[in-house]
Design a protein around this motif. Structure first.
Motif, PDB file in Angstrom:
ATOM      1  N   VAL A 217     -10.199   3.635  -0.437  1.00  0.00           N
ATOM      2  CA  VAL A 217      -9.781   4.892   0.253  1.00  0.00           C
ATOM      3  C   VAL A 217      -9.881   5.975  -0.747  1.00  0.00           C
ATOM      4  O   VAL A 217      -9.705   5.752  -2.049  1.00  0.00           O
ATOM      5  N   ALA A 218      -9.829   7.273  -0.493  1.00  0.00           N
ATOM      6  CA  ALA A 218      -9.553   8.540  -1.266  1.00  0.00           C
ATOM      7  C   ALA A 218      -8.167   8.387  -2.074  1.00  0.00           C
ATOM      8  O   ALA A 218      -7.421   7.908  -1.420  1.00  0.00           O
ATOM      9  N   PRO A 219      -8.267   8.824  -3.151  1.00  0.00           N
ATOM     10  CA  PRO A 219      -7.083   8.855  -3.996  1.00  0.00           C
ATOM     11  C   PRO A 219      -5.788   9.483  -3.333  1.00  0.00           C
ATOM     12  O   PRO A 219      -4.776   8.614  -3.456  1.00  0.00           O
ATOM     13  N   GLU A 220      -5.880  10.399  -2.588  1.00  0.00           N
ATOM     14  CA  GLU A 220      -4.693  10.986  -1.944  1.00  0.00           C
ATOM     15  C   GLU A 220      -4.331  10.052  -0.753  1.00  0.00           C
ATOM     16  O   GLU A 220      -3.087  10.293  -0.301  1.00  0.00           O
ATOM     17  N   LEU A 221      -5.085   8.810  -0.368  1.00  0.00           N
ATOM     18  CA  LEU A 221      -4.644   8.367   0.720  1.00  0.00           C
ATOM     19  C   LEU A 221      -3.954   6.701   0.095  1.00  0.00           C
ATOM     20  O   LEU A 221      -3.552   6.097   0.898  1.00  0.00           O
ATOM     21  N   GLN A 222      -4.019   6.560  -1.266  1.00  0.00           N
ATOM     22  CA  GLN A 222      -3.473   5.503  -1.792  1.00  0.00           C
ATOM     23  C   GLN A 222      -2.256   4.861  -1.407  1.00  0.00           C
ATOM     24  O   GLN A 222      -1.942   3.736  -1.034  1.00  0.00           O
ATOM     25  N   GLN A 223      -1.075   5.869  -1.297  1.00  0.00           N
ATOM     26  CA  GLN A 223       0.072   5.472  -0.773  1.00  0.00           C
ATOM     27  C   GLN A 223      -0.037   4.747   0.411  1.00  0.00           C
ATOM     28  O   GLN A 223       0.588   3.888   0.913  1.00  0.00           O
ATOM     29  N   GLN A 224      -0.438   5.614   1.491  1.00  0.00           N
ATOM     30  CA  GLN A 224      -0.421   5.208   2.857  1.00  0.00           C
ATOM     31  C   GLN A 224      -1.391   4.224   3.062  1.00  0.00           C
ATOM     32  O   GLN A 224      -0.758   3.266   4.032  1.00  0.00           O
ATOM     33  N   ALA A 225      -2.300   3.959   2.378  1.00  0.00           N
ATOM     34  CA  ALA A 225      -3.160   2.572   2.581  1.00  0.00           C
ATOM     35  C   ALA A 225      -2.589   1.350   1.998  1.00  0.00           C
ATOM     36  O   ALA A 225      -2.934   0.228   2.419  1.00  0.00           O
ATOM     37  N   LEU A 226      -1.342   1.643   1.295  1.00  0.00           N
ATOM     38  CA  LEU A 226      -0.675   0.468   0.997  1.00  0.00           C
ATOM     39  C   LEU A 226      -0.115  -0.220   2.211  1.00  0.00           C
ATOM     40  O   LEU A 226       0.148  -1.688   2.461  1.00  0.00           O
ATOM     41  N   GLN A 227      -0.083   0.521   3.404  1.00  0.00           N
ATOM     42  CA  GLN A 227       0.317  -0.258   4.654  1.00  0.00           C
ATOM     43  C   GLN A 227      -0.657  -0.974   5.329  1.00  0.00           C
ATOM     44  O   GLN A 227      -0.234  -1.620   6.135  1.00  0.00           O
ATOM     45  N   ALA A 232      -2.114  -5.927  -2.865  1.00  0.00           N
ATOM     46  CA  ALA A 232      -2.507  -4.755  -3.962  1.00  0.00           C
ATOM     47  C   ALA A 232      -2.166  -5.205  -5.255  1.00  0.00           C
ATOM     48  O   ALA A 232      -1.229  -6.038  -5.587  1.00  0.00           O
ATOM     49  N   SER A 233      -2.584  -4.562  -6.297  1.00  0.00           N
ATOM     50  CA  SER A 233      -2.326  -4.523  -7.568  1.00  0.00           C
ATOM     51  C   SER A 233      -1.688  -3.346  -8.121  1.00  0.00           C
ATOM     52  O   SER A 233      -2.411  -2.276  -7.855  1.00  0.00           O
ATOM     53  N   LEU A 234      -0.739  -3.498  -8.482  1.00  0.00           N
ATOM     54  CA  LEU A 234       0.158  -2.229  -8.804  1.00  0.00           C
ATOM     55  C   LEU A 234       0.830  -2.042 -10.352  1.00  0.00           C
ATOM     56  O   LEU A 234       1.207  -3.129 -10.665  1.00  0.00           O
ATOM     57  N   VAL A 235       0.803  -0.990 -10.962  1.00  0.00           N
ATOM     58  CA  VAL A 235       1.473  -1.113 -12.152  1.00  0.00           C
ATOM     59  C   VAL A 235       3.160  -0.507 -11.704  1.00  0.00           C
ATOM     60  O   VAL A 235       3.288   0.020 -10.546  1.00  0.00           O
ATOM     61  N   PRO A 236       3.978  -0.862 -12.252  1.00  0.00           N
ATOM     62  CA  PRO A 236       5.234  -0.641 -11.728  1.00  0.00           C
ATOM     63  C   PRO A 236       5.675   0.561 -11.089  1.00  0.00           C
ATOM     64  O   PRO A 236       6.263   0.810  -9.981  1.00  0.00           O
ATOM     65  N   THR A 237       5.268   1.550 -11.704  1.00  0.00           N
ATOM     66  CA  THR A 237       5.368   3.004 -11.235  1.00  0.00           C
ATOM     67  C   THR A 237       4.836   3.297  -9.790  1.00  0.00           C
ATOM     68  O   THR A 237       5.420   3.972  -8.643  1.00  0.00           O
ATOM     69  N   GLN A 238       3.572   2.589  -9.585  1.00  0.00           N
ATOM     70  CA  GLN A 238       3.148   2.724  -8.162  1.00  0.00           C
ATOM     71  C   GLN A 238       4.115   2.193  -7.260  1.00  0.00           C
ATOM     72  O   GLN A 238       4.214   2.769  -5.912  1.00  0.00           O
ATOM     73  N   LEU A 239       4.549   1.008  -7.515  1.00  0.00           N
ATOM     74  CA  LEU A 239       5.135   0.446  -6.470  1.00  0.00           C
ATOM     75  C   LEU A 239       6.472   1.082  -6.215  1.00  0.00           C
ATOM     76  O   LEU A 239       7.059   1.208  -4.993  1.00  0.00           O
ATOM     77  N   GLN A 240       7.185   1.593  -7.244  1.00  0.00           N
ATOM     78  CA  GLN A 240       8.223   2.400  -7.121  1.00  0.00           C
ATOM     79  C   GLN A 240       8.051   3.576  -6.180  1.00  0.00           C
ATOM     80  O   GLN A 240       8.949   3.826  -5.305  1.00  0.00           O
ATOM     81  N   ARG A 241       6.993   4.369  -6.359  1.00  0.00           N
ATOM     82  CA  ARG A 241       6.706   5.432  -5.586  1.00  0.00           C
ATOM     83  C   ARG A 241       6.387   4.893  -3.913  1.00  0.00           C
ATOM     84  O   ARG A 241       6.947   5.663  -3.106  1.00  0.00           O
ATOM     85  N   PHE A 242       5.774   3.761  -3.980  1.00  0.00           N
ATOM     86  CA  PHE A 242       5.588   3.654  -2.609  1.00  0.00           C
ATOM     87  C   PHE A 242       6.930   3.000  -1.824  1.00  0.00           C
ATOM     88  O   PHE A 242       7.322   3.484  -0.662  1.00  0.00           O
ATOM     89  N   GLN A 255       1.529  -9.260  -0.447  1.00  0.00           N
ATOM     90  CA  GLN A 255       1.714  -9.763  -1.758  1.00  0.00           C
ATOM     91  C   GLN A 255       1.295  -8.542  -2.868  1.00  0.00           C
ATOM     92  O   GLN A 255       0.252  -8.110  -2.623  1.00  0.00           O
ATOM     93  N   VAL A 256       2.065  -8.215  -3.925  1.00  0.00           N
ATOM     94  CA  VAL A 256       1.648  -7.566  -4.955  1.00  0.00           C
ATOM     95  C   VAL A 256       1.499  -8.118  -6.095  1.00  0.00           C
ATOM     96  O   VAL A 256       2.532  -8.572  -6.790  1.00  0.00           O
ATOM     97  N   LEU A 257       0.660  -7.915  -6.942  1.00  0.00           N
ATOM     98  CA  LEU A 257       0.525  -8.162  -8.250  1.00  0.00           C
ATOM     99  C   LEU A 257       1.021  -7.137  -9.204  1.00  0.00           C
ATOM    100  O   LEU A 257       0.074  -6.064  -9.337  1.00  0.00           O
ATOM    101  N   LEU A 258       1.871  -7.335 -10.068  1.00  0.00           N
ATOM    102  CA  LEU A 258       2.205  -6.214 -10.883  1.00  0.00           C
ATOM    103  C   LEU A 258       1.891  -6.614 -12.296  1.00  0.00           C
ATOM    104  O   LEU A 258       1.791  -7.769 -12.819  1.00  0.00           O
TER     105      LEU A 258
END
Ligand code: 4YB
Length: 471
Positions: A217-227, A232-242, A255-258
């Motif tokens: 997805v386009a970078p601006e849709l990342q958050q929404q695309a987690l739905q 997904a693979s995420l760094v801790p801040t990405q998961l926090q924001r979601f 499942q999320v790989l951190l």
């Protein structure tokens, strides 16, 4: 280790799962553009023909300077198909840093999504557009030992190193992780980290290994695309924001790989509460991403060693080897071994400090982050781990600040769940005085500027430079 595939992985899946969705651009359940494995195979061939028509040959190096997109994914696969090597660079780097890195890489070709930038950079510019009229047979066979990618990784000082991997180590990495983490052919993994970082590349190889689907997805849709995805693979801040967003209320994320940085237990616990199973991993570029992992639980450790990796501690330092280890570092068109001078020693010393507790690995920080304050050794990560247990702290980096009397003293730079005002600073100071020795107590608490949280990980070197110019 026996080869994972006898033919190009996409060709294998075109045989075994011909019409299953392999790539989705957007939400596969809501009108996304999708490609099945037959179409993916045909498209890789088409892009490969375009590269060949522009002169790209086997063993050449193609640099890609762009944020994630479907084009970058096609390009990566086509580069591998023609027997060339892919190297991704962070498009947000300043022009002089990009130029410096490309000069060191001595790349043959370059592709940028931004033509102004392309004009400033070295290497023959590639285009993805030309239709090729006379198709040629591309006489390159699938061979797992061939180098396929260079991944830049920055140490604490100097130019980043270019880590060379072949397909075999990428696939061994995928295979070992997926022996523990469930990821079936019917699941979908979001391309949630950049393809210029090992964490993004590892998503592609897990997808290819399993024959599942990858969602771009386009970078601006990342958050929404987690739905829209199961993995997904995420760094801790990405998961926090979601978790802080409304999207977390309704999702099918299983499942999320951190990884990439210290993973707060409070974060994985909060994710668990909205039905997301977290995996806590410890990995690095040289080992093709994850080395140890576990299902997140109440301990702050990073689990046990995955298959195809080995890990020992030598005087507290983590040393690693195995099928996932890279071929070496690339400089002057040559691959240099990353091992030391002792021929009998094939362990790679990581500079990460670790401890075993009840058969689980705990990361204690990096040896080169240690500093001395009034004669005491201070490991910044020790202080960070205590601060992370305070309920208001989301993310924190501790750095030394020069001090007349002590040589250096720790300061904490952090993001918090409530405003970092005098009241919270007093609270943090009193919390720390109850939990750590005086020399480990930060003398200042400073809010982390937004611009540092945009990359995969916060660069301590960049942050230290910024700190030096604050009054
Ligand atoms: C850590 C650490 C930890 C690394 N605690 N320090 O696919 C994955 O494994 C993945 C999934 C989600 C997010 C990231 C990943 C990664 O690949 C991360 C790999 C990575 O960060 N590689 S790196 O070369 O850029 O940095 C490696 C260094 O990062 C290590 O040497 C450690 O110092 C640090 N690190 N995981 C504490 N769990």
């Amino acid at each position: 280790i026996k080869p994972a595939f006898q033919m190009w992985p996409w060709q294998y899946w075109a045989k075994h799962r011909p019409t299953e969705v392999a790539i989705a651009l957007g939400d596969a359940n809501a009108g996304a553009v999708t490609w099945n494995w037959i179409e993916v195979t045909a498209n890789i061939e088409k892009y490969a023909q375009r590269l060949v028509a522009q002169g790209v040959k086997r063993d050449q190096l193609v640099a890609v300077v762009a944020p994630n997109s479907i084009d970058v994914l096609w390009l990566l696969l086509a580069i591998i198909r023609v027997g060339a090597r892919y190297v991704g660079l962070n498009p947000k780097l300043p022009l002089n840093a990009l130029t410096e890195q490309l000069t060191a890489l001595n790349n043959d070709y370059i592709w940028c999504d931004n033509s102004d930038l392309a004009a400033e950079l070295t290497g023959k510019t590639l285009s993805l557009i030309p239709e090729v009229t006379s198709e040629r047979l591309i006489p390159v066979m699938w061979q797992e030992h061939r180098p396929v990618s260079l991944t830049l990784t920055s140490g604490s000082t100097g130019l980043p190193k270019a880590v060379v991997h072949n397909a075999q180590s990428h696939l061994a990495s995928a295979r070992g992780l997926l022996k523990q983490m469930t990821f079936t052919a019917d699941d979908s993994w979001l391309l949630s980290l950049p393809l210029f970082h090992i964490s993004g590349l590892a998503i592609v190889w897990r997808w290819l290994y399993r024959g599942a689907s990858i969602v771009v997805v386009a970078p601006e849709l990342q958050q929404q695309a987690l739905q829209w995805v199961t993995h997904a693979s995420l760094v801790p801040t990405q998961l926090q924001r979601f978790l802080d967003s409304d999207y977390a209320q309704q999702h099918q994320l299983q499942q999320v790989l951190l990884g990439g940085a210290t993973i707060p237990v409070s974060l994985t616990t909060a994710a668990q509460q909205v039905g997301i199973e977290c995996w806590s991993g410890y990995g690095m570029t040289e080992m093709a991403s994850t080395i140890t992992a576990k299902r997140a639980n109440s301990s702050a450790g990073v689990g046990t060693v995955l298959p195809y990796r080995e890990l020992i501690l030598r005087d507290g330092e983590i040393c690693v080897r195995g099928n996932v280890l890279c071929l070496g570092y690339y400089r002057n068109k040559t691959i240099f071994s990353l091992l030391g001078c002792d021929d009998d020693d094939d362990w790679f010393a990581t500079k990460d400090l670790g401890e075993w507790h009840d058969d689980e690995l705990f990361i204690r920080g990096r040896a080169d982050n240690m500093f001395i304050s009034g004669g005491e050794n201070v490991q910044p990560e020790d202080i960070e781990q205590v601060l992370l247990q305070h309920p208001a702290v989301n993310q924190v980096i501790v750095l030394p600040m020069t001090d007349q009397e002590f040589g250096a003293r720790p300061v904490a730079i952090l993001t918090t769940s409530e405003p970092l005002d005098d009241h919270l600073m007093d609270q943090l100071a009193s919390y720390m005085s109850q939990h750590v020795a005086p020399y480990k107590r930060p003398i200042r608490y400073i809010a982390l500027p937004e611009k540092f949280t945009q990359n995969v990980k916060i660069s301590r070197a960049d942050l230290a430079q910024w700190l030096a110019i604050q009054e």
